[in-house]
Design an enzyme around this catalytic site. Structure first.
Site, PDB file in Angstrom:
ATOM      1  CD  GLU A 142      -3.028  -1.037   0.290  1.00 53.13           C
ATOM      2  OE1 GLU A 142      -3.342   0.097  -0.120  1.00 53.13           O
ATOM      3  OE2 GLU A 142      -3.579  -2.074  -0.093  1.00 53.13           O
ATOM      4  CG  ASP A 185      -8.449   4.346  -6.075  1.00 56.64           C
ATOM      5  OD1 ASP A 185      -8.974   5.453  -5.822  1.00 56.64           O
ATOM      6  OD2 ASP A 185      -8.191   3.503  -5.204  1.00 56.64           O
ATOM      7  CB  THR A 189      -6.381   6.315  -0.687  1.00 54.27           C
ATOM      8  OG1 THR A 189      -7.307   5.874  -1.678  1.00 54.27           O
ATOM      9  CG2 THR A 189      -5.801   5.110   0.036  1.00 54.27           C
TER      10      THR A 189
END
Length: 271
Positions: free
Chosen positions: A56, A74, A79
């Site tokens: 990640e 995305d 995020t």
């Protein structure tokens, strides 16, 4: 990274087959060790967090990620944090709501109306221009870091470990489940964790149903790769091919160190 839906429910948890009157074959030392120690063992959990962070965040220093936040384009908005909480998938909203319960008036509380509005989209409406700065500021607060840990465990870690233990798989298998639910969530869509597992079960039985653990985990990883390839943002399958498959091929069902793997071309080592 995430597509959050309903949490793992009781209907999802496989019920182990009842024991027969006849004695089962003696487990191998490796199998016994895998069953004895779950991924929830603190040392194993630390390993899990490092491996997920390697994928990640391209770093083993997962504790440095509480302050992380960016839009990685995305389709999930921002995020952020140690597990990739997303503004577009509901888990970031759940996190900030929980944080506000334990610490009313925190620096992120004012964004709750905006987080509710952008849920399900990639919009930043009501979040820009200061949300990222305030997220980093909140990450300096021990209560916010605890809140991230709490939501990671509640939504991802505990359900995947519970399901893994119910399926009779050891530490590596539980990690394989965990990494899958981190990326795909556990919604009702075809690429969610529960449906990856369902696809695997159509090909092989888990140990709880009398199946071979390695064969079942290979079937699960095959299903996981299929799911990843359904979405361009997840189409690089190296976190499976050059990490989890490596551990499985070596028969390291207990995820014992030392561990060596690659993700997205970067090499990592835990001694």
């Amino acid at each position: 990274m995430l597509a959050i839906g309903a949490l793992l429910g009781s209907a999802l948890i496989a019920v182990p087959v009842a024991a027969h009157a006849t004695a089962a074959p003696a487990p191998t030392a490796e199998t016994a060790a895998a069953v004895a120690a779950g991924l929830d063992d603190p040392a194993k959990k630390e390993i899990a967090m490092k491996i997920v962070s390697s994928a990640e965040n391209s770093s083993l220093d997962w504790k440095a990620q509480y302050k992380y936040i960016e839009d990685i384009d995305d389709g999930r908005g921002y995020t952020a944090g140690i597990i990739g909480f997303c503004s577009g998938t509901g888990d970031m909203l759940d996190l900030v709501e929980y944080y506000t319960q334990v610490k009313p008036g925190n620096v992120l509380a004012k964004y709750l109306p905006a987080l509710r509005r952008v849920d399900g989209s990639d919009s930043h409406a009501g979040l820009d221009p200061n949300f990222t700065k305030d997220w980093a500021k909140a990450a300096q607060d021990a209560e916010f870091r605890k809140a991230q840990d709490h939501e990671r465990d509640r939504v991802y870690f505990n359900p995947s470990v519970q399901q893994g233990k119910s399926d009779g798989i050891g530490v590596l298998g539980q990690f394989i489940y965990y990494d899958a639910i981190v990326m795909h969530g556990d919604g009702t869509d075809s690429t969610s964790f529960r449906n990856i597992r369902k696809r695997a079960l159509s090909k092989a039985k888990p140990p709880s149903q009398g199946g071979n653990e390695t064969a079942y985990l290979n079937a699960f990883l095959d299903a996981r790769v299929w799911a990843m390839k359904q979405e361009e943002a997840h189409s690089d399958t190296s976190r499976v091919d050059t990490a989890q498959r490596v551990f499985l091929r070596k028969g390291n069902l207990n995820l014992n160190t030392p561990l060596d793997w690659k993700v997205y071309g970067d090499s990592f080592h835990i001694g």
